[in-house]
Design a protein around this motif. Sequence first.
Motif, mmCIF file in Angstrom:
data_model
loop_
_atom_site.group_PDB
_atom_site.id
_atom_site.type_symbol
_atom_site.label_atom_id
_atom_site.label_comp_id
_atom_site.label_asym_id
_atom_site.label_seq_id
_atom_site.Cartn_x
_atom_site.Cartn_y
_atom_site.Cartn_z
ATOM 1 N N PRO A 36 4.458 -1.813 -6.928
ATOM 2 C CA PRO A 36 4.868 -1.636 -8.324
ATOM 3 C C PRO A 36 4.749 -2.892 -9.193
ATOM 4 O O PRO A 36 4.458 -2.801 -10.376
ATOM 5 C CB PRO A 36 6.315 -1.168 -8.210
ATOM 6 N N ASP A 84 9.555 3.698 0.452
ATOM 7 C CA ASP A 84 9.079 2.895 -0.675
ATOM 8 C C ASP A 84 8.612 1.564 -0.090
ATOM 9 O O ASP A 84 9.427 0.706 0.248
ATOM 10 C CB ASP A 84 10.219 2.710 -1.666
ATOM 11 N N LEU A 95 9.480 1.343 -7.892
ATOM 12 C CA LEU A 95 8.437 2.369 -7.824
ATOM 13 C C LEU A 95 8.793 3.512 -8.764
ATOM 14 O O LEU A 95 9.894 4.056 -8.697
ATOM 15 C CB LEU A 95 8.308 2.904 -6.398
ATOM 16 N N LYS A 96 7.853 3.862 -9.661
ATOM 17 C CA LYS A 96 8.083 4.983 -10.574
ATOM 18 C C LYS A 96 7.828 6.287 -9.835
ATOM 19 O O LYS A 96 6.723 6.529 -9.363
ATOM 20 C CB LYS A 96 7.160 4.894 -11.784
ATOM 21 N N SER A 119 2.323 2.103 -5.559
ATOM 22 C CA SER A 119 2.084 2.306 -6.976
ATOM 23 C C SER A 119 0.704 2.901 -7.246
ATOM 24 O O SER A 119 0.558 3.844 -8.007
ATOM 25 C CB SER A 119 2.244 0.995 -7.729
ATOM 26 N N SER A 120 -0.338 2.338 -6.601
ATOM 27 C CA SER A 120 -1.689 2.863 -6.803
ATOM 28 C C SER A 120 -2.614 2.453 -5.666
ATOM 29 O O SER A 120 -2.380 1.455 -4.987
ATOM 30 C CB SER A 120 -2.275 2.409 -8.140
#
Length: 176
Positions: A36, A84, A95-96, A119-120
Motif C-alpha cells: 500500500p 494483509d 490496504l484499501k 495493493s497491486s
Amino acid sequence: MVSDAELYTESSLDLALDIQPLENPEGELHLRFYLPSGEACAFPATGIAEVMQQTPDQIAPIPNASPLLLGTINLRGKVIWVADLGQFLGDKAVLKTDRPTIPVIAIEEEEQILGLAISSIGDMDWLDVEQLSISHPPSGSMAPFVQAQWQPEEEGSLLVNLLDPAKILRSARWAT
C-alpha cells in the motif's frame, strides 16, 4: 484455391527473413508487486500457487482472528487464509479493501497455502539471484523476509525487495 506461396508478397518475405531468434532468458522468473505504501517487492514464481483478484465480499472475515488476517477464501474447493502482507511486513500505509477487487497472491510450500493481499501486481522479471545482494537494509519488521534487492533498469530509483515466501509462511508472527 490459394497456395502458400501466393500469400507472401515480396515485402512480407523480406520481413520473414529478418526475424531474429528468441533469446532464452537467464535466471529465475519473479513476480513484482506493490504494498500500500508503494514499496516494491517480489516473489520467486516457483513459490506462487496462484495470483487472483478477489472481490471484498469473497473474503469471509473470521471473528477474533489475528489483525493480520483479512479472512478466508475458497480456492478451488480449499479454504485458505488471506492476510494483509503490507501489515505483516510493517508497511505504514493501510490496504484499501473498499474497491472492486483486491489482488491476492497465494504462496505455497509443502502443501501449506496462504493468500497475501497486496495493493497491486507489477511486472514479471527474470533475475539471476546469485548476482543480487542487499544494498539498502530494509525496515526492521521486513528485514527477516528479504533475500535480496535489485533496481530494475527501466525504473532507476525503484528498489525491489525479493521476499522469501517460505519464511513468510513459517513465521511466528501469525500466532499473534
